[in-house]
Design a protein around this motif. Structure first.
Motif, mmCIF file in Angstrom:
data_model
loop_
_atom_site.group_PDB
_atom_site.id
_atom_site.type_symbol
_atom_site.label_atom_id
_atom_site.label_comp_id
_atom_site.label_asym_id
_atom_site.label_seq_id
_atom_site.Cartn_x
_atom_site.Cartn_y
_atom_site.Cartn_z
ATOM 1 N N TYR A 78 33.231 50.290 85.709
ATOM 2 C CA TYR A 78 31.848 50.110 85.249
ATOM 3 C C TYR A 78 30.855 50.306 86.399
ATOM 4 C CZ TYR A 78 27.598 47.630 83.832
ATOM 5 O OH TYR A 78 26.296 47.291 83.574
ATOM 6 N N GLY A 102 30.113 51.066 80.538
ATOM 7 C CA GLY A 102 30.973 50.068 79.920
ATOM 8 C C GLY A 102 32.053 50.710 79.071
ATOM 9 N N GLY A 105 34.630 52.142 81.323
ATOM 10 C CA GLY A 105 35.417 51.033 81.861
ATOM 11 C C GLY A 105 36.418 50.524 80.844
ATOM 12 N N TYR A 163 33.624 47.574 74.840
ATOM 13 C CA TYR A 163 33.082 47.247 76.162
ATOM 14 C C TYR A 163 31.755 47.941 76.422
ATOM 15 C CZ TYR A 163 37.108 44.557 77.658
ATOM 16 O OH TYR A 163 38.063 43.582 77.782
ATOM 17 N N PHE A 167 28.764 45.254 77.683
ATOM 18 C CA PHE A 167 27.862 45.310 78.838
ATOM 19 C C PHE A 167 26.419 45.565 78.406
ATOM 20 C CE2 PHE A 167 31.909 46.054 81.046
ATOM 21 C CZ PHE A 167 31.763 45.202 82.125
#
Length: 305
Positions: A78, A102, A105, A163, A167
């Motif tokens: 990230y 994100g 990641g 994800y 984020f």
């Protein structure tokens, strides 16, 4: 090891231990091991799912041990992706870049999350005393590495999307609520609220994918002797006529055909309660651990290390 690795590992372990009872219910709802007629959140039904003390932490071993590596990969990818995109991880200017970083990641965590999720879900739907270790050993013995990554494609898609929103929503809340005038108590409260809301946004955005992932990973267990009779016949039958396991698209098609659109949101209420609690705890512990390890205050609700 870096400070954010240990802070992430310990905060993740705390969140998993606190949220595992509700995660177990979510998984059993999704895998359809709780009959629809009794799949309620009444005290009697909830109590019935925890027939012994060990059930409260059932399936928690795999994610606790794997979360440190997953979190290290997630945050490293990230932060570096944001830098490559020309943004600053501590104070990103673009929420689109935050979502993209994100998502990348989350995709990178596939190496750890796919086998961890498979073992966790199978342990949670098990009605026997099989441990995470015995399930992982049996999968390895009968199917090798490929078996541990069964359902990996749908898991990676779920993680990338999830994800990304994780984020994005945390950063959105942080920018909206954080203030340099906040007291320590106000900052801690906002950390908990931002983390909890980020958890709800994340799981709501990916819940249908998670239902499919759970069913893919918990179906067709007859190759594993110890787990042969753990699921209802409807789940064990999820196999093509030639004996191959069916994929995510076929699992989704059959689930919709047999149970309707509601099947993709079964257990969402339980999941969102868990998501708020777990992520509020995780972010609070994470910030406290970062303060303890690096001597940094918790003001600013910073995500970076």
């Amino acid at each position: 090891m870096s400070a954010d690795f240990w802070a992430g590992y310990l905060s993740g372990a705390a969140g998993i231990l606190i949220g595992n009872p509700l995660d177990l219910l979510k998984t059993r709802h999704q895998a359809d091991t709780i009959p629809a007629a009794t799949a309620t959140t009444s005290p009697q039904t909830l109590a019935g799912q925890f027939d012994r003390a060990g059930t409260l932490v059932k399936g928690a071993t795999a994610p606790i041990l794997g979360y440190g590596a997953l979190n290290a990969i997630l945050f490293m990818t990230y932060n570096r992706t944001l830098v490559l995109l020309g943004d600053e991880p501590s104070v990103p200017a673009s929420l689109l870049k935050v979502w993209s970083a994100g998502a990348l990641g989350g995709l990178a965590t596939f190496v750890v999350s796919a086998p961890t999720e498979l073992v966790k879900c199978r342990a949670q739907v098990s009605q026997s005393s099989a441990s995470s270790w015995s399930i992982a050993r049996d999968v390895w013995k009968h199917e090798g590495v490929k078996g541990l990554y069964h359902g990996g494609v749908i898991t990676s898609i779920r993680d990338a999307v999830g994800y990304g929103f994780y984020f994005w929503s945390y950063e959105l809340c942080k920018q909206a609520w954080a203030s340099s005038e906040d007291s320590d108590r106000e900052t801690a409260t906002k950390i908990m609220l931002c983390g909890g809301l980020a958890g709800i946004v994340t799981w709501t955005s990916i819940f249908p994918l998670d239902v499919i992932k759970t069913r893919v990973q918990t179906a067709s267990l007859e190759r594993l002797p110890e787990e042969a009779s753990l699921l209802r016949d409807s789940q064990a039958a999820l196999r093509a006529e030639d004996g191959r396991r069916v994929g995510a698209l076929e699992v989704a098609r059959r689930a919709y055909h047999n149970e309707g659109i509601g099947v993709f949101f079964r257990g969402l209420g339980i999941c969102n309660v868990r998501a708020f609690i777990v992520n509020a705890v995780q972010w609070t512990v994470y910030e406290w651990m970062m303060q303890a390890i690096r001597g940094r205050g918790v003001k600013g609700l910073r995500l970076d290390s």
